[in-house]
Design a protein around this motif. Sequence first.
Motif, PDB file in Angstrom:
ATOM      1  N   PRO A 287       0.751  -1.294  -0.166  1.00 29.55           N
ATOM      2  CA  PRO A 287      -0.045  -0.094  -0.050  1.00 29.55           C
ATOM      3  C   PRO A 287       0.831   1.353  -0.113  1.00 29.55           C
ATOM      4  O   PRO A 287       2.064   1.272   0.475  1.00 29.55           O
ATOM      5  N   PRO A 288       0.488   2.516  -0.679  1.00 28.78           N
ATOM      6  CA  PRO A 288       1.282   3.587  -0.637  1.00 28.78           C
ATOM      7  C   PRO A 288       1.086   4.291   0.945  1.00 28.78           C
ATOM      8  O   PRO A 288       0.402   3.864   1.680  1.00 28.78           O
ATOM      9  N   GLU A 289       1.931   5.107   0.979  1.00 27.68           N
ATOM     10  CA  GLU A 289       2.026   5.798   2.473  1.00 27.68           C
ATOM     11  C   GLU A 289       0.854   6.497   2.577  1.00 27.68           C
ATOM     12  O   GLU A 289       0.485   6.435   4.126  1.00 27.68           O
ATOM     13  N   TRP A 290       0.111   7.260   1.783  1.00 30.75           N
ATOM     14  CA  TRP A 290      -1.143   7.784   2.123  1.00 30.75           C
ATOM     15  C   TRP A 290      -2.188   7.012   2.805  1.00 30.75           C
ATOM     16  O   TRP A 290      -3.037   7.260   3.307  1.00 30.75           O
ATOM     17  N   LEU A 291      -2.052   5.781   2.378  1.00 34.38           N
ATOM     18  CA  LEU A 291      -3.037   4.689   2.838  1.00 34.38           C
ATOM     19  C   LEU A 291      -2.582   4.090   4.118  1.00 34.38           C
ATOM     20  O   LEU A 291      -3.337   4.066   5.148  1.00 34.38           O
ATOM     21  N   THR A 292      -1.405   3.953   4.448  1.00 30.03           N
ATOM     22  CA  THR A 292      -1.007   3.121   5.607  1.00 30.03           C
ATOM     23  C   THR A 292      -0.871   4.236   6.817  1.00 30.03           C
ATOM     24  O   THR A 292      -1.096   3.873   7.944  1.00 30.03           O
ATOM     25  N   SER A 293      -0.710   5.500   6.464  1.00 31.50           N
ATOM     26  CA  SER A 293      -0.790   6.557   7.426  1.00 31.50           C
ATOM     27  C   SER A 293      -2.266   7.262   7.744  1.00 31.50           C
ATOM     28  O   SER A 293      -2.433   7.817   8.643  1.00 31.50           O
ATOM     29  N   ALA A 294      -3.309   6.672   7.162  1.00 34.45           N
ATOM     30  CA  ALA A 294      -4.612   7.032   7.156  1.00 34.45           C
ATOM     31  C   ALA A 294      -5.309   6.386   8.430  1.00 34.45           C
ATOM     32  O   ALA A 294      -4.803   5.231   8.773  1.00 34.45           O
ATOM     33  N   ARG A 295      -6.203   7.185   9.073  1.00 35.44           N
ATOM     34  CA  ARG A 295      -7.045   6.664  10.240  1.00 35.44           C
ATOM     35  C   ARG A 295      -8.418   6.280   9.703  1.00 35.44           C
ATOM     36  O   ARG A 295      -9.025   6.964   8.899  1.00 35.44           O
ATOM     37  N   SER A 296      -8.681   5.068  10.311  1.00 38.09           N
ATOM     38  CA  SER A 296     -10.038   4.590   9.753  1.00 38.09           C
ATOM     39  C   SER A 296     -11.071   5.201  10.437  1.00 38.09           C
ATOM     40  O   SER A 296     -12.191   5.048   9.998  1.00 38.09           O
TER      41      SER A 296
END
Length: 535
Positions: free
Chosen positions: A56-65
């Motif tokens: 996954p890209p960084e913008w997805l792994t750092s996102a909050r659910s």
Amino acid sequence: MNAVPLSEPGQSTRPAPPHALATGWQGAPYPAVVLDHDGVLLVANDAAEALLPFGPPEWLTSARSDGGRVPGEIDHRSFEAHPVPHDDGAATWWLVEDTDTRLALDALRVERKRAALLGDASAALLASLNIDRCTEVAARLAAEHLADAALVIAPPVRRQCSTVVCLRGQEPVHHALRVDPAAVPGLSEALQGFPPVPSRWIDPASAPEWLRPEGFGEIGSMVVTPLPGLGVAAGALVLLRHAGQPAFSEEEEIFARLYAARAGAAMSAARMFAQQASITDTLMRELLPPRLSQVAGVEFAGRYRPAQDTERIGGDFYDVHPAADEESLAVLGDVCGKGLEAAVLTGKIRTTLRALLPGADNHDRVLNQLNDTLLDPVSTRFATLVLASARREGAGVRLRVSCAGHPAPLVVRADGQVEQVSSQGTLVGVMPKVRTTTAQITLGPGETCLLFTDGITEARGGPLGEEMFGEDRLRRALADCVGMPADAIVEHVQMLAAHWLGARDHDDMAVVAITAPRGRHLTAVGGHSRGRFTA
């Protein structure tokens, strides 16, 4: 994105944990990944493995659910990640591609911006009917919104082109250049209104030096498009971009043509207005009353006020024609009607009278020849006239006055008495023959004969707003003008009538004063200042 692949070569992705989605998740059409609360990848379905071979890209792994859906890009494609939180803090993220939607929204924003620009441009371009101002606005807006510099080039006149040049952020500059439009690819055709040559066919290096604005530098790309006018081209628009800037796209060229259509229409309208104004002024000079002064020892003065303050011509007129034998013919008339139609008939009468001047010694003959010219079984237009032939005789002025349906002139004597000239006659342009009487008058030094139209005496105003100015009030006003120059008398009469009217509507008003000038040798000649009327 992470550099770790979703699965080792030769191995399948590890099975979904117990909190993963139900059976069928692996074959779902949308990519989906499960990330723990630290953003570490736990599992991905088949579609995600194909989309994200390196994780996954960084913008997805750092996102909050718990923050809702998250936008981002993967390989220059636009996606939205929709979270499904789990009880243990992990979350399943569904990736939905919205590239087409975003492109459509971006295109819509661009089109709205361009539509707003076209609307603002139309308003700015049509705000003035001055051709120079309109051309400046066209060049400034094009440089601000379409290119780094813009040139608006008018069709050549004797190989000279009027050009307005504008660099972005600067003021437009006018130039008059002797150039050959054929030296610029597509310019000669654009000035003739032909469709534009695509910018990709134009080599900026071939542009002549005069086309490059001072201080612009190297031209990277260039657009030449016609400015469509009303039937004929209003000119051409040249757009320039610096070297190193993106070349004009096809969409930008299409928009430039739309802008040019607005600018060309506005410029064409401004140019047509200027031409019509010039023609109108030329014709107006022939219709406006002349400036009067002393002619052959006789003072003449006149004033004219049309019925509408916005008009310069109407149905009242006056003229003074000096004659070879030093007898000058003064004419004052009133044409039926107001405005342009009345002015046209006025011009016809004045032109006819000018042609009849050789026979001006006979007023009856002149009036009947004019009557023959105006008789028309279709038209109901007619006119009233007063002719006054003036000749200097000794210390005074000898007058012959003939009225044709017109109010009789008034004479201001040196002792303050005001007398009416004894002349009357029928209208001109109605009956087969005009019948009139001619009065002979002698004016002593300082005495005046005032010719006037009924716009003066029938002016309605006063305290109640409906009372006519009337001849009696005019007589009293003239009694206060004893010894005044002709110009001062007509000014005084017009001012009194205007004050009486106030801001109310009125008919055309015209006055002409004929005065015997005072002089140090005049009083010794003639014996008396009073004259007599003789029919």
